[in-house]
Design a protein around this motif. Structure first.
Motif, short mmCIF file in Angstrom:
data_model
loop_
_atom_site.label_atom_id
_atom_site.label_comp_id
_atom_site.label_asym_id
_atom_site.label_seq_id
_atom_site.Cartn_x
_atom_site.Cartn_y
_atom_site.Cartn_z
N GLU A 122 6.96 16.77 15.18
CA GLU A 122 8.06 17.60 15.65
C GLU A 122 9.31 16.76 15.88
OE1 GLU A 122 8.44 19.94 19.77
OE2 GLU A 122 6.80 20.66 18.50
N ALA A 123 9.14 15.63 16.54
CA ALA A 123 10.27 14.74 16.82
C ALA A 123 10.86 14.18 15.54
CB ALA A 123 9.84 13.61 17.75
N LEU A 124 10.00 13.74 14.62
CA LEU A 124 10.48 13.14 13.38
C LEU A 124 11.24 14.14 12.52
CD1 LEU A 124 7.28 11.07 12.48
CD2 LEU A 124 9.49 10.12 13.13
N SER A 125 10.80 15.39 12.52
CA SER A 125 11.42 16.38 11.64
C SER A 125 12.70 16.97 12.20
CB SER A 125 10.43 17.51 11.35
OG SER A 125 10.13 18.23 12.53
N LEU A 126 12.88 16.91 13.53
CA LEU A 126 14.01 17.60 14.15
C LEU A 126 15.15 16.70 14.61
CD1 LEU A 126 12.35 20.31 16.46
CD2 LEU A 126 14.04 20.72 14.67
N ALA A 127 14.81 15.54 15.15
CA ALA A 127 15.79 14.76 15.92
C ALA A 127 16.73 13.92 15.07
CB ALA A 127 15.05 13.88 16.92
N ASP A 128 17.94 13.71 15.59
CA ASP A 128 18.83 12.69 15.06
C ASP A 128 18.38 11.31 15.53
OD1 ASP A 128 20.62 14.55 13.84
OD2 ASP A 128 21.51 14.95 15.80
N ARG A 129 17.97 11.26 16.81
CA ARG A 129 17.41 10.04 17.37
C ARG A 129 16.22 10.39 18.23
NH1 ARG A 129 20.86 6.23 20.81
NH2 ARG A 129 21.78 8.18 21.56
N ILE A 130 15.30 9.44 18.36
CA ILE A 130 14.09 9.63 19.16
C ILE A 130 14.05 8.56 20.24
CG2 ILE A 130 11.56 9.61 19.13
CD1 ILE A 130 11.71 10.51 16.20
N VAL A 131 13.77 9.01 21.47
CA VAL A 131 13.57 8.10 22.60
C VAL A 131 12.07 8.10 22.90
CG1 VAL A 131 14.13 7.62 25.01
CG2 VAL A 131 15.85 8.64 23.50
N VAL A 132 11.38 7.02 22.56
CA VAL A 132 9.94 6.92 22.83
C VAL A 132 9.74 6.33 24.22
CG1 VAL A 132 7.71 6.05 22.03
CG2 VAL A 132 9.52 6.53 20.37
N MET A 133 8.97 7.04 25.04
CA MET A 133 8.79 6.61 26.43
C MET A 133 7.34 6.30 26.75
SD MET A 133 11.45 9.11 28.50
CE MET A 133 11.27 8.12 30.00
N LEU A 134 7.14 5.37 27.67
CA LEU A 134 5.82 5.00 28.15
C LEU A 134 5.95 4.47 29.57
CD1 LEU A 134 2.76 4.50 27.58
CD2 LEU A 134 3.41 2.19 26.84
N ASN A 135 5.13 4.98 30.47
CA ASN A 135 5.09 4.49 31.85
C ASN A 135 6.46 4.46 32.51
OD1 ASN A 135 2.31 4.09 31.59
ND2 ASN A 135 2.58 1.99 30.86
N GLY A 136 7.24 5.52 32.27
CA GLY A 136 8.53 5.64 32.93
C GLY A 136 9.63 4.76 32.39
N ALA A 137 9.42 4.19 31.21
CA ALA A 137 10.43 3.31 30.61
C ALA A 137 10.58 3.65 29.14
CB ALA A 137 10.02 1.85 30.77
N ILE A 138 11.70 3.22 28.55
CA ILE A 138 11.94 3.44 27.12
C ILE A 138 11.31 2.31 26.32
CG2 ILE A 138 13.72 3.57 25.34
CD1 ILE A 138 15.55 4.87 27.43
N GLU A 139 10.41 2.66 25.42
CA GLU A 139 9.79 1.68 24.53
C GLU A 139 10.67 1.38 23.32
OE1 GLU A 139 6.35 0.06 23.91
OE2 GLU A 139 6.85 -0.11 26.03
N GLN A 140 11.30 2.44 22.78
CA GLN A 140 12.14 2.25 21.61
C GLN A 140 13.06 3.45 21.44
OE1 GLN A 140 9.98 1.28 18.02
NE2 GLN A 140 11.78 1.32 16.71
N ILE A 141 14.27 3.20 21.00
CA ILE A 141 15.21 4.26 20.63
C ILE A 141 15.62 4.02 19.19
CG2 ILE A 141 17.42 5.36 21.12
CD1 ILE A 141 17.32 4.18 23.91
N GLY A 142 15.61 5.07 18.38
CA GLY A 142 16.03 4.89 17.00
C GLY A 142 16.02 6.19 16.24
N THR A 143 16.47 6.14 15.00
CA THR A 143 16.39 7.30 14.12
C THR A 143 14.93 7.57 13.80
OG1 THR A 143 16.48 5.97 12.10
CG2 THR A 143 18.60 6.65 13.08
N PRO A 144 14.62 8.77 13.30
CA PRO A 144 13.24 9.02 12.88
C PRO A 144 12.72 7.97 11.90
CG PRO A 144 14.43 11.08 12.98
CD PRO A 144 15.45 9.99 13.21
N GLU A 145 13.59 7.53 10.99
CA GLU A 145 13.17 6.51 10.01
C GLU A 145 12.86 5.19 10.70
OE1 GLU A 145 15.84 8.42 9.75
OE2 GLU A 145 15.44 9.66 7.98
N ASP A 146 13.67 4.82 11.70
CA ASP A 146 13.40 3.59 12.45
C ASP A 146 12.05 3.65 13.15
OD1 ASP A 146 15.82 2.36 11.82
OD2 ASP A 146 16.85 3.18 13.58
#
Length: 342
Positions: free
Chosen positions: A199-223
């Motif tokens: 769902e995130a890969l198909s819809l978003a301009d950017r994705i914020v991946v989170m784990l344990n209350g912190a950001i693991e990675q921010i990037g485009t779906p391709e990133d």
């Protein structure tokens, strides 16, 4: 999307009593951007969304929207719309009145309400359903009513909490297209929370991946899909063969394993999707433990000195039977290089 800090979270810490859910989170979202908060249950994504909506007061930090500090502004004065997972429609009201509800609360003129609700229903393709009650609509149609109800309030930011989770697979696909269309046509800044990577890969301009209350990675779906930076992100987006690296070698159960190419010294790990594994040639040896047919491909599980390896081949190729000894390769050129492994 010219303003990189239309919505800004600065050193945001969120807590429930003594339990810290999100700590020192920094994030900037551009005007007109469609952003996904992605991660497993309990990672802090919904908590962060609630704080943007004004439903949770930060323990510390700052939230700014369009140049204004809204950290302590009440939810009804933030110009932030929220579409709940449950839709929260009033069963006794018609579609028109559900969409008009917020405007009537704000005592907008009747002509203005008529114009905005009519336009809102048209934008989500429900003009012909204005007199129906929610019980007479499908799940996808109810979701569109909830979307229109938020949109007619003309929010600067629209938040969606797991917006497609209550829909079946076919309706989810339809609503993905609908959300994208509405967002692009209106230009509203949109944030949606999901645990579904597809769902995130198909819809978003950017994705914020989170784990344990912190950001693991921010990037485009391709990133995110092709260049994960940590073990967690790699595993979350389907890299099933993940190894730590040290001194230019893979760390395996039986000791370090040399690769065909040298690695940069800052490489913390390498990750391969099953389809990236080369079967039938290469420096490594394994035994087929299991094989399964999945339509266009066959999936294999190999026992190897590196540990279990998952591989995938075109189903048109000759099948490898369990117990077969195979050579294989893990091409470094195809691997995702991880910056963090912990």
């Amino acid at each position: 999307m010219s303003d990189a800090s239309f919505l800004s979270l600065e050193k945001l810490t969120l807590a429930y009593g003594d339990t810290v859910a999100v700590k020192d989170l920094d994030l900037s979202i551009r005007k007109g951007e469609l952003v996904a908060f992605l991660g497993p249950s309990g990672c802090g994504k919904t908590t962060t969304m609630r704080s943007i909506a004004g439903l949770l007061t930060p323990a510390s930090g700052r939230i700014s929207l369009d140049g204004v500090d809204i950290t302590r502004v009440s939810a009804n004065k933030r110009s932030v719309g929220l579409v709940f997972q449950s839709y929260a429609l009033f069963p006794h009201l018609s579609v028109f009145e559900n969409v008009a509800f917020g405007l009537r609360l704000k005592k907008q003129p009747a002509n203005d309400i008529e114009t905005r609700v009519t336009a809102g229903l048209k934008s989500v393709g429900l003009s012909k359903f204005a007199t129906r009650k929610p019980a007479e609509l499908s799940g996808g149609q109810q979701q569109r009513v909830a979307l229109a109800r938020s949109m007619v309030m003309e929010p600067k930011v629209l938040l969606l909490d797991e917006p497609l989770s209550n829909l079946d697979a076919r309706l989810r696909l339809e609503m993905r297209t609908e959300l994208q269309r509405v967002q692009k046509e209106t230009g509203v800044t949109m944030i949606f929370v999901t645990h579904d990577q597809g769902e995130a890969l198909s819809l978003a301009d950017r994705i914020v991946v989170m784990l344990n209350g912190a950001i693991e990675q921010i990037g485009t779906p391709e990133d995110i899909y092709n260049r994960p930076v940590s073990r967690f992100v790699a595993d979350f987006v389907g890299f099933e063969n993940i190894f730590a690296a040290e001194g230019g070698k893979l760390k395996a159960a039986n000791g370090p394993i040399s690769l065909s190419e040298s690695l940069p010294p800052d490489t913390a790990g390498l990750a391969w999707r099953p389809r990236m594994v080369t079967l039938g040639s290469g420096p490594f040896q394994g035994t087929v433990r299991g094989a399964s047919f999945s339509g266009s491909t066959r999936e294999y599980l190999l026992d190897t000195p590196l540990g279990a390896i998952k591989a995938e081949e075109d189903a048109g190729l000759v099948a490898h039977q369990p117990g077969t000894e195979l050579t294989f390769d893990l091409p470094v050129a195809k691997a995702a290089r991880l910056e963090r492994f912990g």
